[in-house]
Design an enzyme around this catalytic site. Structure first.
Site, PDB file in Angstrom:
ATOM      1  N   ASP A   1       0.864  -1.178   0.000  1.00 21.33           N
ATOM      2  CA  ASP A   1       0.000   0.000   0.000  1.00 21.33           C
ATOM      3  C   ASP A   1       0.900   1.228   0.000  1.00 21.33           C
ATOM      4  O   ASP A   1       1.848   1.303   0.793  1.00 21.33           O
ATOM      5  CB  ASP A   1      -0.891  -0.017   1.245  1.00 21.33           C
ATOM      6  CG  ASP A   1      -1.978   1.048   1.187  1.00 21.33           C
ATOM      7  OD1 ASP A   1      -3.034   0.759   0.605  1.00 21.33           O
ATOM      8  OD2 ASP A   1      -1.755   2.144   1.725  1.00 21.33           O
TER       9      ASP A   1
ATOM     10  N   HIS B   1      -5.161  15.408  -7.521  1.00 20.73           N
ATOM     11  CA  HIS B   1      -5.431  14.017  -7.911  1.00 20.73           C
ATOM     12  C   HIS B   1      -4.702  13.618  -9.190  1.00 20.73           C
ATOM     13  O   HIS B   1      -4.393  12.441  -9.378  1.00 20.73           O
ATOM     14  CB  HIS B   1      -6.941  13.812  -8.067  1.00 20.73           C
ATOM     15  CG  HIS B   1      -7.667  13.787  -6.758  1.00 20.73           C
ATOM     16  ND1 HIS B   1      -7.714  12.663  -5.950  1.00 20.73           N
ATOM     17  CD2 HIS B   1      -8.354  14.756  -6.091  1.00 20.73           C
ATOM     18  CE1 HIS B   1      -8.411  12.933  -4.858  1.00 20.73           C
ATOM     19  NE2 HIS B   1      -8.816  14.200  -4.923  1.00 20.73           N
TER      20      HIS B   1
ATOM     21  N   ASN C   1      -2.336  13.432  -2.888  1.00 18.63           N
ATOM     22  CA  ASN C   1      -3.527  14.003  -3.532  1.00 18.63           C
ATOM     23  C   ASN C   1      -3.861  15.370  -2.958  1.00 18.63           C
ATOM     24  O   ASN C   1      -4.194  16.301  -3.697  1.00 18.63           O
ATOM     25  CB  ASN C   1      -4.726  13.065  -3.348  1.00 18.63           C
ATOM     26  CG  ASN C   1      -4.660  11.854  -4.261  1.00 18.63           C
ATOM     27  OD1 ASN C   1      -4.105  11.918  -5.355  1.00 18.63           O
ATOM     28  ND2 ASN C   1      -5.233  10.737  -3.825  1.00 18.63           N
TER      29      ASN C   1
ATOM     30  N   GLU D   1      -4.921   2.624  -3.712  1.00 17.45           N
ATOM     31  CA  GLU D   1      -3.463   2.668  -3.800  1.00 17.45           C
ATOM     32  C   GLU D   1      -2.850   1.368  -3.305  1.00 17.45           C
ATOM     33  O   GLU D   1      -1.698   1.327  -2.861  1.00 17.45           O
ATOM     34  CB  GLU D   1      -2.910   3.858  -2.985  1.00 17.45           C
ATOM     35  CG  GLU D   1      -3.146   3.799  -1.505  1.00 17.45           C
ATOM     36  CD  GLU D   1      -4.426   4.508  -1.058  1.00 17.45           C
ATOM     37  OE1 GLU D   1      -4.479   4.912   0.106  1.00 17.45           O
ATOM     38  OE2 GLU D   1      -5.356   4.663  -1.866  1.00 17.45           O
TER      39      GLU D   1
END
Length: 317
Positions: free
Chosen positions: A193, A206, A201, A236
């Site tokens: 992850d 984004h 972000n 993610e």
């Protein structure tokens, strides 16, 4: 016009009124020559062409005692796809017709062929083929099949990274797991992850986050073996299923991927982003029969990596 078949060459006989009488043989020849399909007869043993209707002669020319494979395929020897052996039974007697589809290697057209062994006038066995051009239909079928395959591929692909998506990961992964169980070979999984992805972000937008995800996709495509399954299974979150690999080998790959992430920053506009990730490793146990347990242990190991400060690799065998 010489048809090549004796019973189709009987001349017309004038009647008393001076009008030519059409013989059955001439009528049959007229029918065959007006069919919108190839009709030919060849000797079963020698392959010599004995008859070809007008449709065939327009496309392939005169038969002139040639072999079927010389005229129809421009071959120097019998065709490797010849169906003669399918047209007779174990005793050499004619069996049921064989119907198949075939793309002619010479004219590249598709044909539906109806092949049958029949006795000839002199008692020998011959091959009768009626071949109908189905090119337009076949091209539509192939185009439709390609469209379905593309649609299925799209349904199994993550649009942003080009990797497999979650659905594909489980479909392909379960197949790989069954293969591993059948062969008795090891299987390992890497989950990771991206660390602090929300901050990327929030701080850069984004679009910057999407560029980071695309970058990770490229890293995996370049460094994961073809036999392995790499997928984006969440926002993610990524997973790699490694065929014929144990936990140690999976951990070594994870360390290599983490090092690559640190060494290859993502440049977005005027920003340089250095993503890291928390990795979890697990290996298939002898008693396991599904992918979910393997994934759950790797997921737990991944959260241990996060709890220990992120940017590291943890293993739960």
């Amino acid at each position: 016009m010489n048809s090549g078949i004796p019973f189709l060459n009987i001349p017309a006989t004038p009647d008393g009124a001076g009008v030519s009488e059409v013989t059955p043989a001439e009528g049959l020849r007229a029918v065959l020559d007006n069919l919108d399909a190839l009709v030919y007869v060849s000797d079963f043993e020698t392959h010599e062409l004995l008859y070809m209707n007008a449709y065939g002669r327009r496309i392939w020319g005169s038969i002139d005692g040639k072999k079927c494979w010389e005229v129809l395929q421009n071959n120097a020897s019998p065709c490797d796809f010849c169906t003669n052996h399918l047209l007779i039974d174990s005793e050499g007697s004619p069996s049921a017709p064989h119907i198949w589809e075939f793309q002619n290697r010479l004219d590249k057209r598709w044909y539906q062929c109806r092949d049958q062994a029949i006795p000839w006038l002199d008692g020998r066995l011959v091959r009768l083929e009626i071949a109908t051009d189905i090119t337009e239909r076949k091209e539509m079928e192939l185009a439709l099949k390609e469209a379905h395959e593309k649609a299925r591929a799209a349904a199994l692909q993550d649009d942003l990274t080009g990797l497999h998506n979650r659905r594909a990961f489980f479909e392909l992964g379960n197949q790989l797991l069954k293969q591993s169980r059948r062969n008795g070979s090891p299987l390992a999984i890497i989950m990771f992850d991206l660390d602090h992805f929300k901050q990327i972000n929030d701080n850069h937008g984004h679009e910057a986050g999407d560029e980071v995800l695309r970058h990770i996709g490229r890293v995996l495509e370049t460094n994961v073996r073809e036999a392995d399954i790499a997928a984006r299974i969440g926002g993610e979150e990524f997973a790699i299923l490694l065929a014929d690999a144990d936990a140690i080998q999976a951990s070594e790959m994870a360390e290599r991927l983490l090092s690559l992430m640190r060494k290859t920053p993502v440049r977005y506009q005027d920003v340089c982003i250095r993503p890291t990730a928390s990795f979890g490793i697990s290996a298939l146990r002898p008693e396991e029969i599904n992918l979910e347990n393997l994934l759950a242990r790797a997921d737990n190991a991944m959260y241990e990596s996060k709890a220990l400060g992120r940017g590291r690799v943890r293993t739960k065998p």
